[in-house]
Design a protein around this motif. Structure first.
Motif, PDB file in Angstrom:
ATOM      1  N   LEU A   1       0.844  -1.200   0.000  1.00 25.81           N
ATOM      2  CA  LEU A   1       0.000   0.000   0.000  1.00 25.81           C
ATOM      3  C   LEU A   1       0.880   1.251   0.000  1.00 25.81           C
ATOM      4  O   LEU A   1       1.024   1.935   1.014  1.00 25.81           O
TER       5      LEU A   1
ATOM      6  N   ARG B   1      -5.298  -8.677  -1.639  1.00 25.59           N
ATOM      7  CA  ARG B   1      -6.301  -8.904  -0.605  1.00 25.59           C
ATOM      8  C   ARG B   1      -5.962 -10.203   0.134  1.00 25.59           C
ATOM      9  O   ARG B   1      -5.707 -11.231  -0.486  1.00 25.59           O
TER      10      ARG B   1
ATOM     11  N   LYS C   1      -7.837  -4.369  -5.518  1.00 28.26           N
ATOM     12  CA  LYS C   1      -7.395  -3.715  -6.754  1.00 28.26           C
ATOM     13  C   LYS C   1      -5.924  -3.978  -7.008  1.00 28.26           C
ATOM     14  O   LYS C   1      -5.476  -4.057  -8.135  1.00 28.26           O
ATOM     15  N   LYS C   2      -5.152  -4.049  -5.916  1.00 25.71           N
ATOM     16  CA  LYS C   2      -3.710  -4.230  -6.038  1.00 25.71           C
ATOM     17  C   LYS C   2      -3.335  -5.708  -5.990  1.00 25.71           C
ATOM     18  O   LYS C   2      -2.166  -6.041  -5.812  1.00 25.71           O
TER      19      LYS C   2
ATOM     20  N   GLU D   1      -9.330  -1.750  -1.672  1.00 21.73           N
ATOM     21  CA  GLU D   1      -8.113  -1.188  -2.260  1.00 21.73           C
ATOM     22  C   GLU D   1      -7.062  -2.288  -2.462  1.00 21.73           C
ATOM     23  O   GLU D   1      -6.392  -2.327  -3.490  1.00 21.73           O
TER      24      GLU D   1
ATOM     25  N   SER E   1     -12.813   1.488   1.919  1.00 24.74           N
ATOM     26  CA  SER E   1     -12.467   0.117   2.282  1.00 24.74           C
ATOM     27  C   SER E   1     -11.022  -0.244   1.966  1.00 24.74           C
ATOM     28  O   SER E   1     -10.583  -0.186   0.818  1.00 24.74           O
ATOM     29  N   LEU E   2     -10.311  -0.641   3.003  1.00 22.58           N
ATOM     30  CA  LEU E   2      -8.930  -1.097   2.836  1.00 22.58           C
ATOM     31  C   LEU E   2      -8.891  -2.362   1.971  1.00 22.58           C
ATOM     32  O   LEU E   2      -8.071  -2.486   1.062  1.00 22.58           O
TER      33      LEU E   2
ATOM     34  N   ALA F   1      -5.030   6.499  -0.834  1.00 24.62           N
ATOM     35  CA  ALA F   1      -5.970   5.915  -1.805  1.00 24.62           C
ATOM     36  C   ALA F   1      -7.128   5.207  -1.103  1.00 24.62           C
ATOM     37  O   ALA F   1      -8.181   4.992  -1.692  1.00 24.62           O
ATOM     38  N   VAL F   2      -6.914   4.825   0.164  1.00 25.42           N
ATOM     39  CA  VAL F   2      -7.993   4.160   0.898  1.00 25.42           C
ATOM     40  C   VAL F   2      -8.961   5.227   1.406  1.00 25.42           C
ATOM     41  O   VAL F   2      -8.611   6.025   2.267  1.00 25.42           O
ATOM     42  N   THR F   3     -10.131   5.262   0.824  1.00 24.45           N
ATOM     43  CA  THR F   3     -11.109   6.244   1.297  1.00 24.45           C
ATOM     44  C   THR F   3     -12.187   5.556   2.123  1.00 24.45           C
ATOM     45  O   THR F   3     -12.544   6.027   3.182  1.00 24.45           O
TER      46      THR F   3
END
Ligand code: 16G
Length: 245
Positions: free
Chosen positions: A159, A179, A175-176, A172, A168-169, A164-166
């Motif tokens: 991270l 998870r 996306k990367k 995010e 939900s961690l 960028a985490v607004t």
């Protein structure tokens, strides 16, 4: 409002007696959800106490979540706190858990950025020397009720842009492609102290659940080390047990 007995001798501090009478009226339903409390001045006149006494009693009940103040419109009986039943066997995120129950969530950020890791973070996350750590500290709120304080630490490798985490961690991280798929979670009992008590809107000393989660990628690498403090009066963790062999 039945306020008889308020001035009885030997009943302890007046504001506590008033608090108790108001609390009884709420718990018994005589003051129902959404009902407005009489104005401070009227309540003081009616109960024959000072406005300071009324304010102290009401402040106490607001702090404990039985009453809510709405700017400009007065004080009302709060929605009773219903307990959240959280299954213990699935690796889900707070946002998902609440969305499943149809509850809107928001977070108040306490900390969000890249930092030099503490020795504990280096150890828990298995960080190489010189690697930064992304820290996300949040007060997690559902339906306007604070439920938990969460402090997550992740290697900056997963991270690099904590901003960028607004919401939900986990979204995010998904996306990367980072998870987590597995986690070890430890839950222990605690008493909530300041400043956490203030944030969670519970009295100092109230029961809390202290939770540590270490989560892993399929490769076995640690992604997240999170310490959370949940309000003890709102959460039930439920696990299914099967007979072992
Ligand atoms: C849960 C996890 C926490 C995780 C968060 C992600 C517990 C005790 N904690 O609250 O470790 O970081 O979900 O939620 O269950 P988010 O994707 O909504 O940010």
């Amino acid at each position: 409002l039945p306020l008889e007995g308020l001035q009885a001798p030997g009943g302890g501090p007046l504001y506590l007696r008033l608090r108790q009478l108001l609390e009884e009226a709420i718990r018994s339903g005589r003051l129902g959800e959404g009902d407005a409390l009489p104005a401070e001045r009227d309540l003081a006149d009616y109960a024959d106490v000072s406005r300071v006494t009324v304010r102290k009693a009401v402040d106490d009940l607001v702090r404990d979540g039985l009453l809510v103040r709405r700017q400009g419109s007065g004080t009302f009986v709060a929605k009773p706190v219903s307990r959240v039943q959280q299954p213990l066997s699935r690796l889900t995120s707070f946002t998902e858990d609440m969305a499943r129950r149809g509850l809107e969530t928001r977070s108040e950020w306490l900390e969000r950025g890249l930092f030099h890791p503490s020795p504990e973070e280096m150890m828990m996350l298995g960080l190489a020397a010189g690697t930064l750590v992304a820290r996300l500290g949040r007060l997690r709120i559902a339906r306007d009720m604070p439920l938990a304080i969460e402090r997550a630490s992740l290697s900056a490798e997963f991270l690099p842009d904590p901003e960028a985490v607004t919401t939900s961690l986990y979204a995010e991280l998904e996306k990367k492609s980072a998870r987590p798929v597995r986690a070890i979670q430890r839950i222990s009992a605690c008493n909530v102290k300041e400043p956490e008590a203030g944030l969670l809107a519970v009295p100092v000393g109230a029961a809390g659940l202290s939770i540590e989660r270490i989560s892993y990628l399929a490769s076995g690498r640690v992604v997240e080390f999170t310490r959370s403090l949940y309000r003890g009066d709102t959460y039930d963790f439920v696990a299914e047990l099967t007979l072992g062999d």
